[in-house]
Write a protein that holds these residues in place. Structure first.
Motif, PDB file in Angstrom:
ATOM      1  N   ILE A  39       1.222  -1.193  -0.055  1.00 43.35           N
ATOM      2  CA  ILE A  39      -0.130  -0.076   0.135  1.00 43.35           C
ATOM      3  C   ILE A  39       0.893   0.740   0.366  1.00 43.35           C
ATOM      4  N   CYS A  40       2.014   1.263   0.669  1.00 40.03           N
ATOM      5  CA  CYS A  40       2.899   2.210   1.334  1.00 40.03           C
ATOM      6  C   CYS A  40       3.706   3.162  -0.016  1.00 40.03           C
ATOM      7  N   VAL A  41       3.724   1.778  -1.418  1.00 34.73           N
ATOM      8  CA  VAL A  41       5.088   1.914  -2.552  1.00 34.73           C
ATOM      9  C   VAL A  41       3.977   2.692  -3.468  1.00 34.73           C
ATOM     10  N   LEU A  42       1.949   2.369  -3.804  1.00 34.79           N
ATOM     11  CA  LEU A  42       1.345   3.238  -4.412  1.00 34.79           C
ATOM     12  C   LEU A  42       1.004   4.175  -3.945  1.00 34.79           C
ATOM     13  N   SER A  43       1.676   4.723  -2.729  1.00 33.32           N
ATOM     14  CA  SER A  43       1.364   6.031  -2.195  1.00 33.32           C
ATOM     15  C   SER A  43       2.084   7.272  -2.760  1.00 33.32           C
ATOM     16  N   LEU A  44       3.553   6.152  -2.691  1.00 39.58           N
ATOM     17  CA  LEU A  44       4.924   7.125  -2.746  1.00 39.58           C
ATOM     18  C   LEU A  44       5.201   7.635  -3.968  1.00 39.58           C
ATOM     19  N   LYS A  45       3.757   7.374  -4.972  1.00 38.71           N
ATOM     20  CA  LYS A  45       3.544   8.186  -6.022  1.00 38.71           C
ATOM     21  C   LYS A  45       4.620   9.789  -6.085  1.00 38.71           C
ATOM     22  N   GLY A  46       3.736  10.293  -5.398  1.00 35.60           N
ATOM     23  CA  GLY A  46       3.931  11.974  -5.768  1.00 35.60           C
ATOM     24  C   GLY A  46       5.108  12.383  -4.556  1.00 35.60           C
ATOM     25  N   PRO A  47       5.616  13.740  -4.439  1.00 39.90           N
ATOM     26  CA  PRO A  47       6.565  13.837  -3.751  1.00 39.90           C
ATOM     27  C   PRO A  47       6.331  14.027  -1.938  1.00 39.90           C
ATOM     28  N   HIS A  48       4.497  14.637  -1.782  1.00 40.46           N
ATOM     29  CA  HIS A  48       3.667  15.243  -0.841  1.00 40.46           C
ATOM     30  C   HIS A  48       3.493  14.077   0.353  1.00 40.46           C
ATOM     31  N   GLU A  49       3.314  13.063  -0.302  1.00 44.79           N
ATOM     32  CA  GLU A  49       3.686  12.147   1.038  1.00 44.79           C
ATOM     33  C   GLU A  49       5.066  11.237   1.553  1.00 44.79           C
ATOM     34  N   MET A  50       5.685  11.632   0.597  1.00 39.64           N
ATOM     35  CA  MET A  50       7.267  11.512   1.133  1.00 39.64           C
ATOM     36  C   MET A  50       8.536  12.234   1.932  1.00 39.64           C
ATOM     37  N   VAL A  51       7.498  13.736   1.497  1.00 41.59           N
ATOM     38  CA  VAL A  51       7.586  15.179   2.488  1.00 41.59           C
ATOM     39  C   VAL A  51       6.841  14.711   3.837  1.00 41.59           C
TER      40      VAL A  51
ATOM     41  N   ARG B 151      -0.791   7.146   9.243  1.00 39.90           N
ATOM     42  CA  ARG B 151      -0.701   7.852   7.023  1.00 39.90           C
ATOM     43  C   ARG B 151      -1.751   6.675   7.080  1.00 39.90           C
ATOM     44  N   ILE B 152      -1.508   5.398   7.191  1.00 44.95           N
ATOM     45  CA  ILE B 152      -1.478   4.241   6.340  1.00 44.95           C
ATOM     46  C   ILE B 152      -3.209   4.553   6.142  1.00 44.95           C
ATOM     47  N   ASP B 153      -4.469   5.140   6.789  1.00 44.94           N
ATOM     48  CA  ASP B 153      -5.369   5.085   6.811  1.00 44.94           C
ATOM     49  C   ASP B 153      -6.194   6.048   5.972  1.00 44.94           C
ATOM     50  N   ARG B 154      -5.059   7.487   5.352  1.00 34.20           N
ATOM     51  CA  ARG B 154      -5.546   7.882   4.689  1.00 34.20           C
ATOM     52  C   ARG B 154      -5.628   7.647   3.265  1.00 34.20           C
ATOM     53  N   THR B 155      -3.741   6.711   3.023  1.00 31.73           N
ATOM     54  CA  THR B 155      -3.519   5.859   2.201  1.00 31.73           C
ATOM     55  C   THR B 155      -4.812   4.933   1.914  1.00 31.73           C
ATOM     56  N   ILE B 156      -5.253   4.336   2.366  1.00 35.08           N
ATOM     57  CA  ILE B 156      -5.852   3.282   1.957  1.00 35.08           C
ATOM     58  C   ILE B 156      -7.119   3.515   1.302  1.00 35.08           C
ATOM     59  N   ALA B 157      -8.282   4.645   1.807  1.00 34.85           N
ATOM     60  CA  ALA B 157      -8.785   5.225   1.804  1.00 34.85           C
ATOM     61  C   ALA B 157      -9.033   5.850   0.185  1.00 34.85           C
ATOM     62  N   ALA B 158      -8.036   6.575  -0.232  1.00 39.19           N
ATOM     63  CA  ALA B 158      -7.681   7.214  -1.284  1.00 39.19           C
ATOM     64  C   ALA B 158      -7.271   5.916  -2.735  1.00 39.19           C
ATOM     65  N   ILE B 159      -6.444   4.882  -2.223  1.00 42.20           N
ATOM     66  CA  ILE B 159      -6.156   3.720  -3.297  1.00 42.20           C
ATOM     67  C   ILE B 159      -7.512   2.703  -3.543  1.00 42.20           C
ATOM     68  N   ARG B 160      -8.302   1.786  -1.820  1.00 41.92           N
ATOM     69  CA  ARG B 160      -9.325   1.881  -2.186  1.00 41.92           C
ATOM     70  C   ARG B 160     -10.285   2.658  -2.735  1.00 41.92           C
ATOM     71  N   ARG B 161     -10.379   3.812  -2.971  1.00 41.78           N
ATOM     72  CA  ARG B 161     -11.310   4.758  -3.842  1.00 41.78           C
ATOM     73  C   ARG B 161     -10.813   4.611  -5.315  1.00 41.78           C
ATOM     74  N   ASP B 162      -9.718   4.431  -5.358  1.00 44.95           N
ATOM     75  CA  ASP B 162      -9.363   4.401  -7.190  1.00 44.95           C
ATOM     76  C   ASP B 162      -9.037   3.321  -7.035  1.00 44.95           C
ATOM     77  N   HIS B 163      -8.923   2.001  -6.969  1.00 41.77           N
ATOM     78  CA  HIS B 163      -8.455   0.503  -6.998  1.00 41.77           C
ATOM     79  C   HIS B 163      -8.935  -0.333  -6.394  1.00 41.77           C
ATOM     80  N   ALA B 164     -10.228  -0.764  -6.769  1.00 41.10           N
ATOM     81  CA  ALA B 164     -11.371  -1.133  -5.586  1.00 41.10           C
ATOM     82  C   ALA B 164     -10.828  -2.633  -5.906  1.00 41.10           C
ATOM     83  N   GLU B 165     -10.656  -2.918  -7.016  1.00 36.88           N
ATOM     84  CA  GLU B 165     -10.562  -4.154  -7.748  1.00 36.88           C
ATOM     85  C   GLU B 165      -9.540  -4.542  -6.689  1.00 36.88           C
TER      86      GLU B 165
END
Length: 226
Positions: free
Chosen positions: A165-177, A208-222
């Motif tokens: 899940i974390c790898v999917l969230s690290l696509k942009g700089p904001h999360e890493m910052v 912070r993983i909670d926000r990440t899960i919600a976003a990824i589940r919304r975009d990639h429910a499959e």
């Protein structure tokens, strides 16, 4: 392309396991992707037995779904498994941080400053793959400061569910910052021998993983089973 197996004490099964584990966690192998013992054995230039052993180990981590007489599949994300893994990691790492705060010495500052600078450089460059590796090194080093490297072995095993899940969230700089800022807060607390502040920083960091899960589940429910 076939992979060379190093001729040291690591077995062929270890080499296959390590490679597949990294491919799954880094999402080179995506949830739902199929693989067969025969194909993997051919790719690594080994017999099926070490591949079977590696598959079983990955299955025990809930990273693979092994189906007799059918293709083995990379497991989808499971909210229940992620929550369980995070609970165990938090329980273990809180104690690691408490002891690390006691053990912290000023001579550690240059080493951790370099680690934080490297993380910041990755964030600035948007290099999520390298950042993920540096993040793991950071937490492992704190376990060493606590003289509890065995604790990180357990954390590494449990956090595999979260890492994908974390790898999917690290696509942009904001999360890493954000994560670098968390790490700076952790180092600051440890350097002041303030276990309470270190605990608070860790709780924020892992939440912070909670926000990440919600976003990824919304975009990639499959990608999810539950």
């Amino acid at each position: 392309m076939k992979f060379a197996i190093a001729s040291d004490r690591r077995t062929a099964a270890d080499a296959v396991y390590d490679s597949l584990y990294e491919q799954i966690v880094s999402l080179d192998l995506m949830p739902g992707e199929k693989m067969s013992e025969a194909d993997v054995a051919d790719r690594f230039g080994v017999s099926r037995q070490p591949v079977r052993d590696a598959f079983n180990r990955l299955g025990n981590l809930n990273l693979l779904l092994i189906q007799p007489q059918r293709a083995t599949v990379v497991r989808n994300f499971s909210i229940a498994a992620i929550q369980s893994a995070r609970f165990i990691r938090l329980a273990v790492e809180l104690e690691v941080f408490r002891v690390a705060a006691q053990n912290w010495t000023p001579d550690l500052a240059p080493e951790f400053d370099r680690m934080l600078d490297e993380q910041q450089a990755c964030a600035d460059a948007g290099d999520g793959r390298r950042f993920h590796m540096l993040d793991a090194n950071f937490h492992e080093r704190i376990a060493e400061v606590a003289q509890a490297p065995f604790a990180y072995d357990l954390i590494r095993e449990k956090k595999a569910q979260v890492d994908r899940i974390c790898v999917l969230s690290l696509k942009g700089p904001h999360e890493m910052v954000e994560l670098v800022a968390d790490h700076r807060a952790i180092v600051d607390a440890l350097s002041r021998h303030d276990a309470a502040d270190a605990e608070a920083a860790l709780r924020l960091h892992l939440s912070r993983i909670d926000r990440t899960i919600a976003a990824i589940r919304r975009d990639h429910a499959e990608y999810f089973d539950d």
